[in-house]
Design a protein around this motif. Structure first.
Motif: not given
Length: 322
Positions: A189-190, A164-166, A131-134, A156-159
């Motif tokens: 996404g991503g 955060e789809p990016g 979220r911070q990155a976005r 973990v990634y999928k969750r």
């Protein structure tokens, strides 16, 4: 078998085993003279010990018109407080990368920020960092680790990517499971970073460096592009790179990602040909495993490591990007 090829195969296998020897790592860390010698070899592949070093390397690469990916190196952190401290360092890295206002990625291992303690801790920290990155305009990217962790990393990634789809994910082409793992990401996404794979894995779980591996790699690139993804081709295999270039795949969704200090000549050649090129650089004190992997993936690098150690001063790979 060709004696040189056989020697290189044995050296690769030995270095991968050495990489996992915690007793050897501890010995290096508590022996100043040995640590100092090996750190000269590591300097060719590591931007420095501090975030300041990493950011400075990033600035210089951006000035040469490369995109960048920076990672605070570390994995298998088993103390919750240390995991949280690592995540705070990554948050600071994301903030500073945002100030550069450029094409930048922040990469990290989930076992550095909680996976070795608790999956929920890793999820919470990944989501917070993403979220911070976005909000900062930086692309968060999950690195991949040994196959024993792959199911948990992907879960973990999928969750997190559902919220955060990016977020980007790294996949290892040498694992027999990877085509299925990529298919399982459809609808999420991503971007995807495709590497061949550097860890020592059971023979039944992975294939070695071969024409068959290159064919699988090409198939994975094609499949990822067919899913509508952006793809980072993360390899230094020039024959494989030439095969990808010859296919004429869309450049706006394809980039080449090369490791800092390895084949800067190839990075320059690709950039001069009009391809987007990203340089992946790490910083931090936990360089032992990383150095072993860099030597294992191309055993002749041992000769260069010996030359760097004997030279009496740390290498300056940045000068080769100019």
């Amino acid at each position: 078998m060709n004696q040189t090829v056989d020697w290189e195969r044995q050296a690769t296998e030995a270095l991968k085993r050495i990489a996992r020897r915690q007793d050897l790592k501890a010995h290096v860390e508590r022996t100043p003279a040995l640590n100092g010698l090996l750190s000269r070899a590591a300097a060719r592949y590591v931007a420095g010990a501090s975030r300041k070093d990493g950011i400075e390397a990033g600035r210089r690469l951006l000035a040469q018109e490369y995109a960048i990916s920076l990672e605070y190196i570390g994995e298998n952190t088993t103390d919750a407080e240390a995991c949280m401290a690592a995540a705070e360092e990554m948050a600071a890295l994301i903030a500073e990368l945002g100030e550069l206002g450029a094409a930048a990625r922040a990469s990290f291992d989930l076992s550095h920020i909680g996976l070795a303690v608790d999956d929920e801790l890793a999820f919470a920290q990944l989501l917070r960092l993403s979220r911070q990155a976005r909000e900062t305009g930086i692309e968060p990217f999950v690195s991949m680790e040994e196959s024993a962790k792959t199911d948990r990393i992907l879960a973990v990634y999928k969750r997190a990517a559902a919220e955060e789809p990016g977020i980007g994910i790294t996949l290892q082409a040498y694992l027999n499971r990877t085509p299925g793992d990529l298919a399982g990401l459809a609808g999420i996404g991503g971007p995807v970073r495709l590497v061949k794979g550097a860890y020592e894995e059971p023979r039944e779980a992975a294939i070695g460096r071969s024409a068959a591996l290159n064919e699988r790699y090409l198939s994975l690139v094609e499949s990822a592009l067919a899913q509508g993804r952006r793809v980072s081709v993360a390899t230094h295999d020039e024959a494989l790179i030439e095969a990808i270039v010859s296919r004429g795949w869309a450049r706006h969704r394809l980039e080449f990602e090369l490791l800092y200090g390895i084949r800067p000549d190839l990075a320059g050649k690709l950039k001069a040909s009009g391809y987007p090129v990203r340089v992946y650089a790490i910083y931090g004190e936990e360089w032992y495993l990383y150095l072993c992997h860099r030597l294992a993936e191309f055993p002749p690098n041992l000769y260069r490591a010996i030359a760097d150690i004997a030279g009496g001063a740390a290498a300056d790979p940045m000068s080769e990007y100019a």
